[in-house]
Design an enzyme around this catalytic site. Structure first.
Site, PDB file in Angstrom:
ATOM      1  N   CYS A  66       0.664  -1.274   0.148  1.00  0.00           N
ATOM      2  CA  CYS A  66       0.209   0.154   0.256  1.00  0.00           C
ATOM      3  C   CYS A  66       0.684   0.988  -0.362  1.00  0.00           C
ATOM      4  O   CYS A  66       0.946   1.993  -0.526  1.00  0.00           O
ATOM      5  CB  CYS A  66      -0.961  -0.410   1.320  1.00  0.00           C
ATOM      6  SG  CYS A  66      -1.916  -1.027   1.377  1.00  0.00           S
TER       7      CYS A  66
ATOM      8  N   HIS B 233      -2.685   7.158   4.603  1.00  0.00           N
ATOM      9  CA  HIS B 233      -1.710   5.854   4.834  1.00  0.00           C
ATOM     10  C   HIS B 233      -0.296   6.233   3.757  1.00  0.00           C
ATOM     11  O   HIS B 233       0.314   5.492   3.714  1.00  0.00           O
ATOM     12  CB  HIS B 233      -1.667   4.286   3.828  1.00  0.00           C
ATOM     13  CG  HIS B 233      -1.206   3.338   5.155  1.00  0.00           C
ATOM     14  ND1 HIS B 233      -0.711   1.515   4.218  1.00  0.00           N
ATOM     15  CD2 HIS B 233      -0.459   3.313   5.872  1.00  0.00           C
ATOM     16  CE1 HIS B 233       0.273   1.809   5.138  1.00  0.00           C
ATOM     17  NE2 HIS B 233      -0.204   1.581   5.676  1.00  0.00           N
TER      18      HIS B 233
END
Length: 499
Positions: free
Chosen positions: A68, A124
């Protein structure tokens, strides 16, 4: 074979039918597997995604990172993860780390062109300092969460003895206000609200970064129940499938609002996953591996571009040119009429003509990763490349050049994992006997045949290329966690900046 394109300014023309500043909607799915969309043959129902892809250009040879944070950093900067220091893994919740502040990122460049910039969903990219937050990195508004994952209904994140809310509108914690509301629905509603209130005379950049399909497996039962017959042998896979279908419905709602508001005719929509699907539940078959692996199932991503501004002759086509996550930065900046001067050297290319005019890709190679903190002890007795001096073959790395892909060091899971609905067992590779693997991913996209012993010439050339990139890499950013300072109990019960 390994020739490099040296052009950096990348001023390929942006062929559009209408405005020089189209509205840009970028939808990012989390951990969506290659075969988890209907148009790749899945039993999972994705009618809205399928329709949008069929009206646009499907990107069939498109790569992401394997995790990610690295993938999102490449999207936002147009630079390989080895050039931002985020090549090791994802950012942990208590790490004093974020996408380096001195990187100019996509929303900042679009704001320079007069865009209203909005982000909804998963960030993130770090939050330990205020300067790291989306609102301070070019987004006018932010509604979503900072971390890798969280409860889809109660919007909290727990680790060990630590627990805190992680759901905000700009700087205000709103988790309790939305408690019990499913995040995919909340994010879709927020995106639709932004669109419906938007002044069409102002160009819009909307980054809709869904939480789905990341763990934990949670979805309203009406979506999972669709698959009671289609996937009778796995409750978890039914839940996963329901999460995909719920996200598909949300995508359809966002596009319907774009059309109703009058923005659609001057919009470009990009849909992409951030990496491959998780091994145990995501469908990457027939590709090998999945999320966190260097095989195609981990890094070859589902993606398409759709827009009324695309020439009619390319709508409904499958584009097989080589494309990468870093290409979005220069492509979208130039599509908006912006410039790339003043940025750090980019690894991405402006590929709009490749997408919209079917011209050859501006790249012949993609560096997939180099991670010096991930090394594989050499227990192999007969390793043919053990003495190579161009690159440390025990280090995790992968590169694709032309038809060929080279992998070194720890690869991640190398199985061919079949979705539960297939009803037959996954396939597992033979035990590895050497540290270098070579695949022709055009002739053998499922990576069944390793050519590393047969083609030492190609192995040598690709090891030279990886060695070249490694010399340009920056040190890995991987500071230890600051547990006592990051504790949500010290910050009103929410995961918040602590420095």
């Amino acid at each position: 074979m390994v020739g490099e394109i040296h052009s950096f300014l990348l001023v390929a023309s942006c062929t559009l039918v209408s405005s020089s500043r189209p509205h840009i909607i970028f939808i990012l799915a989390d951990d969506l597997g290659w075969s988890d969309v209907g148009y790749h043959g899945s039993v999972i129902k994705t009618p809205h995604i399928d329709a949008l892809a069929s009206e646009g250009v499907k990107l069939d040879n498109y790569y992401t990172s394997l995790l990610c944070t690295p993938s999102r950093s490449q999207l936002m900067t147009g630079r390989y993860e080895i050039h931002t220091g985020l090549q090791h893994r994802t950012i942990d919740m208590m790490q004093p780390l974020c996408l380096p502040i001195d990187e100019t990122i996509l929303p900042q460049k679009l704001k320079d062109r007069g865009y209203a910039t909005h982000m909804v969903g998963k960030w993130h990219l770090g939050f330990y300092r205020q300067e790291c937050l989306p609102n301070n990195r070019g987004f006018d508004t932010f509604m979503g969460f900072y971390q890798a994952m969280g409860d889809y209904y109660y919007h909290n994140v727990s680790t060990g003895k630590f627990n805190g809310w992680d759901f905000r509108r700009d700087n205000d914690v709103i988790a309790e206000r939305y408690a019990g509301q499913y995040s995919t629905h909340v994010f879709a509603d927020e995106a639709r609200d932004i669109i419906s209130k938007h002044n069409p005379d102002v160009p819009l950049f909307l980054f809709l970064s869904f939480q789905a399909i990341h763990f934990p497996l949670q979805v309203p039962s009406r979506y999972a129940d669709i698959y009671n017959t289609l996937i009778p042998n796995s409750a978890d896979r039914r839940t996963y499938a329901g999460m995909v279908t719920c996200m598909d419905e949300a995508v359809g709602g966002v596009v319907a609002t774009l059309k109703h508001s009058g923005l659609w005719e001057n919009s470009v929509l990009v849909f992409s996953t951030d990496n491959g699907g998780i091994h145990s539940l995501g469908g990457n078959w027939p590709l090998r591996g999945g999320k966190a692996s260097l095989y195609e199932g981990g890094v070859r991503g589902v993606a398409f571009v759709t827009s009324p501004l695309l020439p009619s002759r390319v709508r409904g086509t499958i584009n097989k040119e080589l494309l990468h996550m870093t290409d979005w930065f220069p492509t979208l900046v130039r599509l908006a009429g912006g410039h790339l001067m003043g940025n750090k050297r980019l690894d991405g290319y402006n590929q709009w003509d490749t997408i919209s005019q079917e011209t050859p890709s501006l790249r012949n190679e993609i560096l997939l990763t180099i991670n010096p903190l991930k090394r594989k002890p050499n227990h192999f007795v007969d390793d043919p490349y053990a003495d190579t001096d161009s690159f440390d073959i025990l280090m995790r790395a992968a590169i694709r050049v032309g038809d060929w892909k080279l992998i070194t060091g720890p690869t991640g899971n190398g199985s061919w994992v079949t979705p539960a609905e297939f009803g037959f067992n996954s396939l597992h590779p033979e035990e590895r006997t050497h540290s270098v693997e070579l695949y022709n991913v055009i002739a053998d996209p499922n990576e069944r045949h390793d050519y590393s012993r047969d083609r030492p010439d190609i192995v040598g050339a690709l090891l030279d290329r990886i060695g070249h990139y490694y010399k340009t890499s920056v040190p890995v950013l991987n500071p230890p966690q600051e547990v006592t300072r990051a504790d949500p109990a010290l910050h009103g019960g929410a995961w918040s900046p602590w420095r």
